[in-house]
Design a protein around this motif. Structure first.
Motif, PDB file in Angstrom:
ATOM      1  N   ASP A 211       0.879  -1.321   0.000  1.00  0.00           N
ATOM      2  CA  ASP A 211      -0.129  -0.006   0.011  1.00  0.00           C
ATOM      3  C   ASP A 211       0.834   1.205  -0.130  1.00  0.00           C
ATOM      4  N   PRO A 212       1.707   1.429  -1.006  1.00  0.00           N
ATOM      5  CA  PRO A 212       2.420   2.394  -1.145  1.00  0.00           C
ATOM      6  C   PRO A 212       1.999   3.923  -1.044  1.00  0.00           C
ATOM      7  N   ASP A 213       0.665   4.292  -1.252  1.00  0.00           N
ATOM      8  CA  ASP A 213       0.147   5.613  -1.052  1.00  0.00           C
ATOM      9  C   ASP A 213      -0.600   5.631   0.224  1.00  0.00           C
ATOM     10  N   GLY A 214      -0.709   4.440   0.970  1.00  0.00           N
ATOM     11  CA  GLY A 214      -1.307   4.448   2.318  1.00  0.00           C
ATOM     12  C   GLY A 214      -2.807   4.937   2.367  1.00  0.00           C
ATOM     13  N   ASP A 215      -3.641   4.548   1.109  1.00  0.00           N
ATOM     14  CA  ASP A 215      -4.925   4.629   1.291  1.00  0.00           C
ATOM     15  C   ASP A 215      -5.838   3.489   1.587  1.00  0.00           C
TER      16      ASP A 215
ATOM     17  N   SER B  29      -2.039  -3.518  -3.238  1.00  0.00           N
ATOM     18  CA  SER B  29      -1.817  -3.907  -4.607  1.00  0.00           C
ATOM     19  C   SER B  29      -2.540  -5.316  -5.088  1.00  0.00           C
TER      20      SER B  29
ATOM     21  N   ASP C 186      -6.236  -4.180  -5.636  1.00  0.00           N
ATOM     22  CA  ASP C 186      -6.838  -3.234  -6.699  1.00  0.00           C
ATOM     23  C   ASP C 186      -6.398  -3.735  -7.910  1.00  0.00           C
TER      24      ASP C 186
END
Length: 116
Positions: free
Chosen positions: A77-81, A85, A88
């Motif tokens: 979850d690189p963007d922390g939302d 991955s 999604d």
């Protein structure tokens, strides 16, 4: 490199590997190397073909095999939302027999083609 022509459109996803945790997959079965893959919950039960992605030109390469989405996962979850991955659809997780095999696999870009 010659592109393999497939019946259905194939698209590129990242593919990591995982090993047995002792727990069953999301569908209640236990994972089997060469058969089980984890992906989005909407893909559970779907069959697919996986192909290597050629490093030189990004074209679709050699067939890896046919798999079934027996499991789901989270991924990174690189963007922390809060959406991983795997959730999604940008990554799948291929089941391997051993930790060493999974580490050796690493992260690869592969082509995913649904069969259903």
């Amino acid at each position: 490199a010659e592109k393999i022509v497939t019946a259905n459109p194939a698209y590129v996803v990242e593919c990591t590997a995982y090993v047995a945790t002792g727990n069953p997959c999301k569908d209640g079965t236990y994972p089997v190397a060469g058969e089980s893959v984890a992906g989005m919950k909407e893909w559970l039960g779907r069959r697919c073909r996986l192909y290597y992605c050629n490093n030189e030109d990004g074209s679709q390469g050699q067939l890896i095999g046919e798999y079934t989405f027996h499991d789901t996962g989270f991924g990174h979850d690189p963007d922390g939302d809060g959406i991983g991955s795997i959730q999604d659809g940008s990554r799948i997780d291929l089941f391997m027999d051993s930790y060493d095999e999974a580490i050796q696999w690493g992260v690869k870009k592969i082509y995913l083609e649904f069969l259903d």
